[in-house]
Motif scaffolding. Structure first.
Motif, short mmCIF file in Angstrom:
data_model
loop_
_atom_site.label_atom_id
_atom_site.label_comp_id
_atom_site.label_asym_id
_atom_site.label_seq_id
_atom_site.Cartn_x
_atom_site.Cartn_y
_atom_site.Cartn_z
N THR A 148 0.84 -1.19 0.00
CA THR A 148 0.00 0.00 0.00
C THR A 148 0.88 1.24 0.00
O THR A 148 1.64 1.48 0.95
CB THR A 148 -0.93 0.03 1.22
N ALA A 149 0.79 2.01 -1.08
CA ALA A 149 1.48 3.29 -1.16
C ALA A 149 0.48 4.39 -0.83
O ALA A 149 -0.33 4.24 0.09
CB ALA A 149 2.08 3.47 -2.56
N SER A 150 0.48 5.48 -1.56
CA SER A 150 -0.46 6.57 -1.36
C SER A 150 -0.30 7.55 -2.50
O SER A 150 0.79 7.67 -3.08
CB SER A 150 -0.19 7.29 -0.03
N ALA A 168 6.65 7.17 -1.51
CA ALA A 168 7.36 7.16 -2.78
C ALA A 168 8.37 6.02 -2.81
O ALA A 168 8.60 5.39 -3.86
CB ALA A 168 8.07 8.50 -3.00
N GLY A 169 8.95 5.72 -1.66
CA GLY A 169 9.86 4.58 -1.57
C GLY A 169 9.16 3.26 -1.82
O GLY A 169 9.72 2.36 -2.47
N VAL A 170 7.94 3.14 -1.32
CA VAL A 170 7.15 1.92 -1.57
C VAL A 170 6.90 1.76 -3.07
O VAL A 170 7.02 0.66 -3.62
CB VAL A 170 5.82 1.97 -0.80
N VAL A 171 6.56 2.88 -3.74
CA VAL A 171 6.36 2.84 -5.19
C VAL A 171 7.65 2.42 -5.89
O VAL A 171 7.65 1.57 -6.78
CB VAL A 171 5.90 4.23 -5.71
N GLY A 172 8.76 3.01 -5.45
CA GLY A 172 10.03 2.74 -6.10
C GLY A 172 10.49 1.30 -5.96
O GLY A 172 11.26 0.81 -6.80
N ILE A 186 6.83 -15.00 -8.25
CA ILE A 186 6.10 -14.19 -7.27
C ILE A 186 5.88 -12.80 -7.86
O ILE A 186 6.83 -12.15 -8.31
CB ILE A 186 6.88 -14.06 -5.95
N ARG A 187 4.65 -12.35 -7.91
CA ARG A 187 4.32 -11.02 -8.42
C ARG A 187 4.35 -9.97 -7.31
O ARG A 187 4.10 -10.29 -6.15
CB ARG A 187 2.93 -11.01 -9.07
N VAL A 188 4.65 -8.73 -7.68
CA VAL A 188 4.65 -7.61 -6.73
C VAL A 188 3.88 -6.45 -7.33
O VAL A 188 4.18 -6.01 -8.44
CB VAL A 188 6.08 -7.16 -6.38
N MET A 189 2.90 -5.96 -6.60
CA MET A 189 2.09 -4.82 -7.03
C MET A 189 1.96 -3.82 -5.88
O MET A 189 2.21 -4.14 -4.72
CB MET A 189 0.70 -5.29 -7.45
N ALA A 190 1.56 -2.61 -6.23
CA ALA A 190 1.29 -1.59 -5.21
C ALA A 190 0.01 -0.84 -5.57
O ALA A 190 -0.29 -0.63 -6.75
CB ALA A 190 2.45 -0.61 -5.09
N ILE A 191 -0.74 -0.47 -4.55
CA ILE A 191 -1.94 0.34 -4.71
C ILE A 191 -1.69 1.68 -4.02
O ILE A 191 -1.19 1.72 -2.90
CB ILE A 191 -3.17 -0.34 -4.08
N ALA A 192 -2.03 2.76 -4.70
CA ALA A 192 -1.91 4.10 -4.12
C ALA A 192 -3.31 4.66 -3.88
O ALA A 192 -3.91 5.25 -4.78
CB ALA A 192 -1.12 5.02 -5.04
N PRO A 193 -3.85 4.47 -2.68
CA PRO A 193 -5.19 4.99 -2.40
C PRO A 193 -5.18 6.52 -2.33
O PRO A 193 -4.18 7.15 -1.96
CB PRO A 193 -5.53 4.39 -1.03
N GLY A 243 4.54 -5.69 -11.11
CA GLY A 243 5.53 -4.63 -11.21
C GLY A 243 4.96 -3.25 -11.43
O GLY A 243 5.64 -2.36 -11.94
N GLU A 244 3.73 -3.03 -11.04
CA GLU A 244 3.04 -1.78 -11.35
C GLU A 244 2.36 -1.20 -10.12
O GLU A 244 2.07 -1.90 -9.16
CB GLU A 244 2.01 -2.02 -12.46
#
Length: 255
Positions: A148-150, A168-172, A186-193, A243-244
């Motif tokens: 979870t980013a933002s 921003a570090g989480v996104v990076g 293993i997949r890695v994704m991030a959500i920016a609420p 990766g997104e």
């Protein structure tokens, strides 16, 4: 990856986004380990029934998070841990120079970075090590990590230097982690609420919350935790999402 009969570790699961994600995944037939520092997580796990377990753990502690991961692996049985939805984090607001001319507190800045960024790395590394031991499922996957980013990672406001930097570090980390863990399937994704109805939002005055809701182009309201959970479920089940980062914000751009 199928949600049904898979096992997921959810951090920050006592309330807000994490709690909603746990509820949605259990409703879809998953087993979940709810992880939080707040002992109310125990009651929430009991409400979810036999498919849920609770564990108290600090995401910045290697030892405590290893125990949480081990609990999820044990709950998964022969299939182990299938995924992590990492929602734990803190919000901090502090100007670099306050009205009296005093500099921001360095310890406070470091605490925010430690929880939001170092804590995310800690959860990722331990969960990935566990999932790498899984046998591939029918689609060839071993696991999925959702961080979870933002939107503050991109649209940080005044006073959000620490929070914006941590997110921003989480996104990076998302793309390099996805590239590295691809060899383990293993997949890695991030959500920016964007602005959501969570306990964090309740800490700001009602007038400010209403102004934020009015700034959302559509729908003109705060996001609902289950809408975050819905996206997390879709990420789990769609193997091409990797990766997104996905902004989940109704189109708002902070100023």
């Amino acid at each position: 990856m199928q949600v049904k009969e898979s096992t997921f570790l959810i951090t920050g699961a006592a309330s807000g986004l994490g709690a909603a994600t746990a509820e949605r995944l259990v409703a879809a037939g998953a087993r979940v380990v709810l992880c939080d520092l707040n002992d109310s997580v125990n009651a929430h796990a009991q409400q979810l029934g036999a498919s849920a377990r609770a564990i108290l753990a600090d995401i910045t502690s290697g030892e405590q998070m290893q125990q949480a991961v081990d609990a999820a692996v044990a709950l998964g049985g022969e299939h182990g841990l299938s995924g992590v939805v990492h929602c734990a984090g803190v919000v901090s607001v502090a100007k670099l120079v306050d009205r009296e001319g005093n500099p921001a507190d360095l310890e406070s800045y470091m605490k925010t970075i430690n929880i939001n960024l170092v804590g995310t790395f800690n959860v990722m590394r331990l969960a990935a090590a566990a999932m790498a031991k899984n046998a591939p499922n029918e689609s060839g996957e071993r696991g999925v990590i959702i961080n979870t980013a933002s939107i503050a990672a991109f649209d940080g406001q005044v006073g959000q230097c620490a929070y914006s930097a941590s997110k921003a570090g989480v996104v990076g980390m998302s793309l390099p982690a996805a590239r590295e863990l691809s060899r383990h399937a293993i997949r890695v994704m991030a959500i920016a609420p964007g602005v959501f109805e969570t306990p964090m939002m309740s800490e700001i005055p009602d007038e400010a919350a209403q102004a934020l809701a009015a700034a959302v182009p559509f729908p003109k309201r705060l996001g609902k935790p289950d809408e975050f959970a819905q996206l997390a479920e879709q990420i789990i089940t769609n193997p091409m999402l990797n990766g997104e980062l996905i902004r989940l914000d109704g189109g708002i751009r902070m100023q």
